[in-house]
Write a protein that holds these residues in place. Structure first.
Motif, PDB file in Angstrom:
ATOM      1  N   LYS A   5      38.200  44.967 -60.579  1.00  0.00           N
ATOM      2  CA  LYS A   5      36.770  45.234 -60.130  1.00  0.00           C
ATOM      3  C   LYS A   5      36.219  46.468 -59.551  1.00  0.00           C
ATOM      4  O   LYS A   5      35.252  47.053 -59.831  1.00  0.00           O
ATOM      5  N   SER A   6      37.110  46.592 -58.294  1.00  0.00           N
ATOM      6  CA  SER A   6      36.507  47.940 -57.671  1.00  0.00           C
ATOM      7  C   SER A   6      36.753  49.279 -58.301  1.00  0.00           C
ATOM      8  O   SER A   6      35.714  50.056 -58.256  1.00  0.00           O
ATOM      9  N   THR A   7      38.056  49.255 -58.907  1.00  0.00           N
ATOM     10  CA  THR A   7      38.300  50.423 -59.660  1.00  0.00           C
ATOM     11  C   THR A   7      37.188  50.805 -60.631  1.00  0.00           C
ATOM     12  O   THR A   7      36.578  51.896 -60.960  1.00  0.00           O
ATOM     13  N   ARG A  10      33.728  51.913 -59.656  1.00  0.00           N
ATOM     14  CA  ARG A  10      33.749  53.177 -59.059  1.00  0.00           C
ATOM     15  C   ARG A  10      33.560  54.194 -60.408  1.00  0.00           C
ATOM     16  O   ARG A  10      32.742  55.021 -60.532  1.00  0.00           O
ATOM     17  N   ASP A  22      30.527  47.088 -52.886  1.00  0.00           N
ATOM     18  CA  ASP A  22      31.670  46.380 -53.038  1.00  0.00           C
ATOM     19  C   ASP A  22      31.381  45.169 -51.847  1.00  0.00           C
ATOM     20  O   ASP A  22      31.526  45.450 -50.631  1.00  0.00           O
ATOM     21  N   ASP A  24      33.232  42.619 -50.749  1.00  0.00           N
ATOM     22  CA  ASP A  24      34.098  42.235 -49.846  1.00  0.00           C
ATOM     23  C   ASP A  24      34.348  43.281 -48.721  1.00  0.00           C
ATOM     24  O   ASP A  24      34.409  42.986 -47.478  1.00  0.00           O
ATOM     25  N   GLN A  25      33.820  44.746 -48.941  1.00  0.00           N
ATOM     26  CA  GLN A  25      33.822  45.635 -47.824  1.00  0.00           C
ATOM     27  C   GLN A  25      32.587  45.283 -46.890  1.00  0.00           C
ATOM     28  O   GLN A  25      32.797  45.488 -45.897  1.00  0.00           O
ATOM     29  N   ALA A  67      30.212  45.443 -56.975  1.00  0.00           N
ATOM     30  CA  ALA A  67      31.857  44.837 -57.258  1.00  0.00           C
ATOM     31  C   ALA A  67      31.753  43.425 -56.384  1.00  0.00           C
ATOM     32  O   ALA A  67      31.757  43.518 -55.180  1.00  0.00           O
TER      33      ALA A  67
END
Length: 159
Positions: A5-7, A10, A22, A24-25, A67
């Motif tokens: 998801k994160s990759t 981006r 993101d 989560d971040q 994300a």
């Protein structure tokens, strides 16, 4: 978990010239500690409440690629908030997910038998992911660039 998801987010942001966020971040920044510590210190229920708030805020504040954590769409409030948005489900099989997450270090939902936990999570979540998604993309055996290219093509075809 392990879908990329994160990759992939981006890659999409780079292609479209959009910011990437993101959740989560966002949660880690708000809580002042990693997701894994939130689970241990405060419990999953507390984390999920933070997650619902983070997704709602991001949908209002962010005009780019978002994300979400793998469990974000489990909350009915988040499912409702996502209606009307392009939502991509990055489908991943058990074998690829386990390879990508390894032994699950830093992933509190994978404590114990990683393969069995991934299988259980995928079985529980897949119907919800499918229901919420406007686009589903198979990530098995594919690079993030391949996955992003398919998403770009499908989003731009539907625009």
């Amino acid at each position: 978990m392990g879908a990329g998801k994160s990759t992939v987010a981006r890659r999409l942001g780079e292609h479209w010239g959009l910011g990437v966020r993101d959740t989560d971040q966002d949660i880690e920044r708000l809580a002042g500690k990693p997701v894994s510590e939130i689970f241990v210190d405060d419990g999953e229920e507390h984390f999920r409440a933070l997650e619902v708030a983070a997704v709602a805020a991001a949908l209002v504040e962010h005009d780019g690629v978002l994300a979400l954590g793998g469990g974000a769409v489990l909350a009915p409030a988040t499912q409702e908030a996502l209606r009307g948005h392009a939502v991509v489900y990055l489908e991943v099989g058990v074998a690829d997910a386990v390879k990508r997450v390894g032994l699950g270090h830093g992933r509190p939902l994978l404590l114990g038998n990683v393969r069995a936990r991934v299988m259980k999570l995928l079985e529980e979540r897949a119907p919800i992911y499918t229901a919420v998604a406007t686009i589903t993309v198979d990530t098995n055996g594919r690079t993030p660039d391949d996955v992003a290219a398919e998403i770009i093509r499908r989003v731009e075809e539907n625009a």
